[in-house]
Design a protein around this motif. Structure first.
Motif, PDB file in Angstrom:
ATOM      1  N   GLY A   1       0.809  -1.208   0.000  1.00 29.72           N
ATOM      2  CA  GLY A   1       0.000   0.000   0.000  1.00 29.72           C
ATOM      3  C   GLY A   1       0.840   1.256   0.000  1.00 29.72           C
ATOM      4  O   GLY A   1       0.571   2.211  -0.752  1.00 29.72           O
ATOM      5  N   VAL A   2       1.888   1.283   0.815  1.00 26.45           N
ATOM      6  CA  VAL A   2       2.744   2.469   0.893  1.00 26.45           C
ATOM      7  C   VAL A   2       3.490   2.688  -0.412  1.00 26.45           C
ATOM      8  O   VAL A   2       3.560   3.815  -0.931  1.00 26.45           O
ATOM      9  CB  VAL A   2       3.728   2.347   2.079  1.00 26.45           C
ATOM     10  CG1 VAL A   2       4.738   3.494   2.046  1.00 26.45           C
ATOM     11  CG2 VAL A   2       2.982   2.343   3.403  1.00 26.45           C
ATOM     12  N   ILE A   3       4.052   1.635  -0.993  1.00 24.09           N
ATOM     13  CA  ILE A   3       4.803   1.803  -2.242  1.00 24.09           C
ATOM     14  C   ILE A   3       3.854   2.182  -3.382  1.00 24.09           C
ATOM     15  O   ILE A   3       4.234   2.921  -4.305  1.00 24.09           O
ATOM     16  CB  ILE A   3       5.621   0.531  -2.578  1.00 24.09           C
ATOM     17  CG1 ILE A   3       6.710   0.869  -3.603  1.00 24.09           C
ATOM     18  CG2 ILE A   3       4.754  -0.599  -3.070  1.00 24.09           C
ATOM     19  CD1 ILE A   3       7.678  -0.270  -3.871  1.00 24.09           C
ATOM     20  N   SER A   4       2.603   1.739  -3.311  1.00 27.74           N
ATOM     21  CA  SER A   4       1.614   2.120  -4.332  1.00 27.74           C
ATOM     22  C   SER A   4       1.262   3.599  -4.222  1.00 27.74           C
ATOM     23  O   SER A   4       1.085   4.284  -5.241  1.00 27.74           O
ATOM     24  CB  SER A   4       0.353   1.260  -4.198  1.00 27.74           C
ATOM     25  OG  SER A   4       0.635  -0.101  -4.437  1.00 27.74           O
ATOM     26  N   ILE A   5       1.141   4.108  -2.992  1.00 28.71           N
ATOM     27  CA  ILE A   5       0.917   5.548  -2.813  1.00 28.71           C
ATOM     28  C   ILE A   5       2.077   6.324  -3.422  1.00 28.71           C
ATOM     29  O   ILE A   5       1.872   7.333  -4.122  1.00 28.71           O
ATOM     30  CB  ILE A   5       0.765   5.887  -1.321  1.00 28.71           C
ATOM     31  CG1 ILE A   5      -0.553   5.353  -0.780  1.00 28.71           C
ATOM     32  CG2 ILE A   5       0.836   7.404  -1.101  1.00 28.71           C
ATOM     33  CD1 ILE A   5      -0.734   5.546   0.715  1.00 28.71           C
ATOM     34  N   PHE A   6       3.282   5.874  -3.170  1.00 29.79           N
ATOM     35  CA  PHE A   6       4.465   6.548  -3.725  1.00 29.79           C
ATOM     36  C   PHE A   6       4.426   6.538  -5.248  1.00 29.79           C
ATOM     37  O   PHE A   6       4.655   7.562  -5.901  1.00 29.79           O
ATOM     38  CB  PHE A   6       5.723   5.869  -3.205  1.00 29.79           C
ATOM     39  CG  PHE A   6       7.008   6.493  -3.667  1.00 29.79           C
ATOM     40  CD1 PHE A   6       7.180   7.868  -3.690  1.00 29.79           C
ATOM     41  CD2 PHE A   6       8.071   5.692  -4.061  1.00 29.79           C
ATOM     42  CE1 PHE A   6       8.377   8.441  -4.109  1.00 29.79           C
ATOM     43  CE2 PHE A   6       9.272   6.254  -4.477  1.00 29.79           C
ATOM     44  CZ  PHE A   6       9.421   7.631  -4.508  1.00 29.79           C
ATOM     45  N   ARG A   7       4.126   5.397  -5.824  1.00 30.51           N
ATOM     46  CA  ARG A   7       4.048   5.284  -7.291  1.00 30.51           C
ATOM     47  C   ARG A   7       2.986   6.218  -7.860  1.00 30.51           C
ATOM     48  O   ARG A   7       3.229   6.931  -8.841  1.00 30.51           O
ATOM     49  CB  ARG A   7       3.725   3.839  -7.671  1.00 30.51           C
ATOM     50  CG  ARG A   7       3.527   3.594  -9.166  1.00 30.51           C
ATOM     51  CD  ARG A   7       2.841   2.250  -9.392  1.00 30.51           C
ATOM     52  NE  ARG A   7       1.503   2.218  -8.779  1.00 30.51           N
ATOM     53  CZ  ARG A   7       0.864   1.107  -8.439  1.00 30.51           C
ATOM     54  NH1 ARG A   7       1.423  -0.081  -8.645  1.00 30.51           N
ATOM     55  NH2 ARG A   7      -0.348   1.181  -7.899  1.00 30.51           N
ATOM     56  N   ASP A   8       1.809   6.264  -7.240  1.00 28.17           N
ATOM     57  CA  ASP A   8       0.672   6.980  -7.804  1.00 28.17           C
ATOM     58  C   ASP A   8       0.648   8.464  -7.458  1.00 28.17           C
ATOM     59  O   ASP A   8       0.245   9.291  -8.277  1.00 28.17           O
ATOM     60  CB  ASP A   8      -0.629   6.337  -7.323  1.00 28.17           C
ATOM     61  CG  ASP A   8      -0.753   4.880  -7.733  1.00 28.17           C
ATOM     62  OD1 ASP A   8      -0.032   4.455  -8.668  1.00 28.17           O
ATOM     63  OD2 ASP A   8      -1.551   4.158  -7.102  1.00 28.17           O
ATOM     64  N   HIS A   9       1.050   8.813  -6.245  1.00 26.47           N
ATOM     65  CA  HIS A   9       0.957  10.191  -5.767  1.00 26.47           C
ATOM     66  C   HIS A   9       2.316  10.892  -5.670  1.00 26.47           C
ATOM     67  O   HIS A   9       2.363  12.098  -5.441  1.00 26.47           O
ATOM     68  CB  HIS A   9       0.285  10.231  -4.391  1.00 26.47           C
ATOM     69  CG  HIS A   9      -1.143   9.802  -4.397  1.00 26.47           C
ATOM     70  ND1 HIS A   9      -2.180  10.688  -4.614  1.00 26.47           N
ATOM     71  CD2 HIS A   9      -1.715   8.579  -4.221  1.00 26.47           C
ATOM     72  CE1 HIS A   9      -3.326  10.029  -4.557  1.00 26.47           C
ATOM     73  NE2 HIS A   9      -3.075   8.745  -4.323  1.00 26.47           N
TER      74      HIS A   9
END
Length: 565
Positions: free
Chosen positions: A285-293
C-alpha cells in the motif's frame, strides 16, 4: 486582429495556454513525462534492459550501449558506470557524464535482510576475485558492491549469483531497493518478533514486478523486530519496527517518509500497529501511494519524504486505509527506548537456542573477495552455515557452539576482522568516495581507515560509543547528518589559500528515539590533512566537559562553538 502570415511580428501576442501538470503525479492524471528520467522510463521499463545486456551489449562491448540504458535503465539491474581514474573532485560537477564514465561498472548485489549462507558468501567472494579485481565492499544497506566489472562478464556473474539464490534485480534505480532487516532476526534472545517472513513475502510479490518498477525515485525500506532498533528505521521511506501491543501482542509500528541526502527528514509514525502477516499488504500500500501520488516533475523532490511532509501522517494513513488497504489499521504504541548504546551486534552474544553469534568489524566496510571466501571457510569450520551483513558495514557469523567461539574470534582476528574493536573501528563508516563514484568530490575509504588508526594511536583509552561517518559528496550515502561526527566531502581552502580535499563538519546527529540531525557550526570545515587533529581535539574536549553518562550528541548540542572548532 488576425495575424499577418507575411509579418509574424505584427501578430497580436497571445499568452501560451497549457494544461497545468502539477508535480507529475499519476493519481492526478499527469502521465506526460516532465524530465528525461521520466521519459526514458516511459519509453521502456528498466527491467527490460537485461535482455539487451545479455544478447547485445555483453557481446558487442561497452561502446554498443545506448546512453539511456547506460546511465539509466541498467541501474534496474544493479549497474552504475564507475568514475574514470584520475579525475579530481573539482571536475565532478563540471564534466559531462560521458567524460566521467569509465568503461567499467559498479555492480551491487542485493542481500535482503543481510541474510547469506556460507555458500552464497563464497560465491560472492569468488566472483570478486575472478571478475572485480578483488573488490567487494559491504554497504550500510547490507549489500555488497563490486567494482571494475566488464559488461562482457555480467551475464556470467548473474548466472553464478542466481544459481545460489542471489540477484542484482532492482539493486539500484527508481525501484524498491533492498529490504534491510535485523541481522539477528530469528535468533536474538531479546527479539520482539522475527520479521524475516515478511521480507521474504515482499521479495516474492514486489521485486521484479513491473507494477512497481517505475517509481518516482528510489524506495528504501526496513523491517526489524529487534529492541535495539538496528536498521536505521528513521531514515527509510517505509519501516516496520517491532513493538508489543498491550492487547494484540507482538507486531510492528509503521514509519514513513524518512530520508537523508540534501534535504534530510526523519520519518514519522503513522500510529498504526500491524501484525506480521499484514506487513506485506501495508508495504504494498505504501509503495503504491508513492508510485501513484509521488512527485515526478523535479528529481530533487521525488522522494516519498516530500509527499509525507506535504500531506502529514494523518492524511497519509487515511489514504493508505481508504484507497489502498480498504480497511482501518489498528492503533498501536511507539517503540520503547533501546537499552544498548551500540546497535550493531558486534561481539559475542548468546542466541535464543543456546548457541552464539559473533559480530566483527572490517574497516569502513572495505573487504575483498579473498577475505570473504576465508570468512565462509572459517564459519563452516566452526560449525556455522549462516552469516549476516549489517547496516553499519559489519558482519556476523551465526550458530556457533560455545566451545567454538574462542577459536572463531581468534581466527577472525588473524584476518584483521576483530570482534573486540575500538570505538573508532566500530563506529566509523565511509561511502565509496572518489575512488569509484562519479558524484564524489573527495576520498573516503582510505581516509576513514587511516583515521581509525590515528585515533587508536592518539586516544587509546577512549571508550565511549562514537560514530564517525565520512561521505564523499552531499548525498549522505554514509548518513553524515545522523552521526556523532558527520563529515561531508567538499573542496576547502588550506592555510596557504589553496583548494584541497576536505569536509564540512556535522556534530551531534543521532538515531534512536532521540533521533536528530547534527549541528553545523558556521564556517567549520577541515582539510583532509587536518582531520585527525580536529577529531582528536573535539573528542578530548568532550571527555573534559561531559557530564556523567552524557552522550556525545547531547554534549555537542550544548557545547560552545569554540569547543566544537
Amino acid at each position: 486582429m488576425a495575424a499577418n502570415p507575411q509579418n509574424p511580428a505584427a501578430a497580436t501576442p497571445r499568452r501560451k495556454v497549457s494544461r497545468h501538470r502539477g508535480e507529475g503525479q499519476w493519481a492526478a492524471g499527469h502521465f506526460t513525462p516532465l524530465n528525461g528520467n521520466e521519459q526514458f522510463k516511459k519509453d521502456d521499463d528498466g527491467l527490460n534492459v537485461r535482455t539487451r545486456i545479455e544478447t547485445i551489449y555483453s557481446k558487442r562491448g561497452f561502446d554498443s550501449i545506448d546512453p539511456n540504458d547506460l546511465r539509466g535503465r541498467m541501474r534496474w539491474w544493479g549497474l552504475y558506470t564507475q568514475r574514470k581514474p584520475g579525475i579530481d573532485g573539482g571536475k565532478t560537477a563540471i564534466l559531462e557524464p560521458e567524460e566521467l564514465d569509465d568503461e567499467y561498472f559498479m555492480l551491487r548485489v542485493r542481500i535482503d535482510g543481510g541474510r547469506l549462507t556460507t555458500g552464497q558468501l563464497r560465491v560472492i567472494g569468488e566472483i570478486s576475485q575472478e571478475f572485480a579485481r578483488g573488490t567487494a565492499d559491504i554497504t550500510d544497506r547490507q549489500n555488497v558492491q563490486y567494482h571494475w566489472i566488464r559488461i562482457e562478464d555480467v551475464p556470467e556473474i548473474w548466472n553464478r549469483l542466481e544459481a545460489v539464490g542471489l540477484s542484482t534485480t532492482e539493486a539500484c534505480g527508481d525501484t524498491p531497493r533492498v529490504i534491510i532487516g535485523s541481522p539477528v532476526a530469528g535468533i536474538a534472545a531479546d527479539e520482539i518478533i522475527d520479521g524475516s517472513p515478511a521480507i521474504e513475502e515482499i521479495q516474492r510479490r514486489i521485486i521484479g514486478n513491473k507494477a512497481f518498477s517505475n517509481l518516482p525515485r528510489k524506495f528504501k525500506s526496513a523491517i526489524s523486530g529487534s529492541p535495539l532498533l538496528d536498521v536505521a528505521h528513521e531514515i527509510n521511506d517505509v519501516a516496520f519496527v517491532g513493538v508489543n501491543h498491550p492487547e494484540h501482542g507482538p507486531g510492528f509500528d509503521v514509519w514513513v517518509g524518512g530520508g537523508l541526502s540534501t534535504n534530510p527528514k526523519i520519518g514519522v509514525r503513522l500510529g498504526a500497529w500491524v501484525p506480521l502477516d499484514e506487513v506485506p499488504d501495508v508495504y504494498e500500500g505504501v509503495i503504491s501511494i508513492f508510485r501513484d501520488h509521488g512527485y515526478r516533475r523535479l528529481r530533487t523532490r521525488a522522494r516519498l519524504k516530500f509527499l509525507v511532509a506535504d500531506w502529514g501522517p494523518e492524511r497519509f494513513r487515511e489514504v493508505l486505509e481508504t484507497e489502498y488497504l480498504k480497511r482501518a489499521l489498528v492503533d498501536g504504541p511507539a517503540p520503547e527506548e533501546p537499552v544498548a548504546r551500540w546497535r550493531d551486534h558486534i561481539g559475542v552474544h548468546r542466541q535464543n537456542d543456546g548457541r552464539y553469534y559473533v559480530g566483527f568489524a572490517p574497516r569502513v566496510g572495505r573487504v575483498d573477495g579473498t577475505t570473504l571466501t576465508k570468512i565462509a571457510d572459517l564459519a563452516e569450520a566452526h560449525g556455522s552455515g549462516r552469516v549476516r551483513t549489517t547496516v553499519e558495514q559489519k558482519m556476523i557469523v551465526l550458530d556457533v557452539e560455545e566451545g567454538q567461539v574462542e577459536s572463531l574470534v581468534e581466527s577472525l582476528e588473524a584476518l584483521d576482522l576483530t570482534a573486540k574493536p575500538s570505538p573508532f573501528r566500530r563506529g566509523t563508516m565511509a561511502c565509496t568516495g572518489i575512488e569509484y563514484c562519479k558524484l564524489a568530490i573527495v576520498e573516503t575509504k582510505a581516509r576513514g581507515a587511516a583515521l581509525i588508526d590515528e585515533l587508536e594511536r592518539r586516544i587509546p583509552d577512549f571508550d565511549e560509543p562514537i560514530t564517525i561517518n565520512l561521505n564523499g559528496c552531499p548525498n549522505a550515502c554514509a548518513r553524515i547528518q545522523v552521526a556523532d561526527i558527520g563529515l561531508k566531502g567538499q573542496l576547502v581552502l588550506d592555510e596557504r589559500g589553496e583548494q584541497v580535499e576536505g569536509y564540512q563538519v556535522h556534530l551531534g546527529g543521532a538515531l534512536g528515539l532521540e533521533a536528530g540531525f547534527g549541528r553545523k557550526v558556521r564556517g567549520l570545515k577541515v582539510t583532509s590533512e587536518e582531520l585527525p587533529d580536529y577529531v582528536e581535539r573535539v573528542l578530548k574536549r568532550f571527555e573534559a566537559e561531559r557530564e556523567d553518562g552524557e552522550r556525545f550528541a547531547a554534549w555537542a548540542a550544548r557545547a560552545s562553538e569554540e569547543a566544537l572548532s
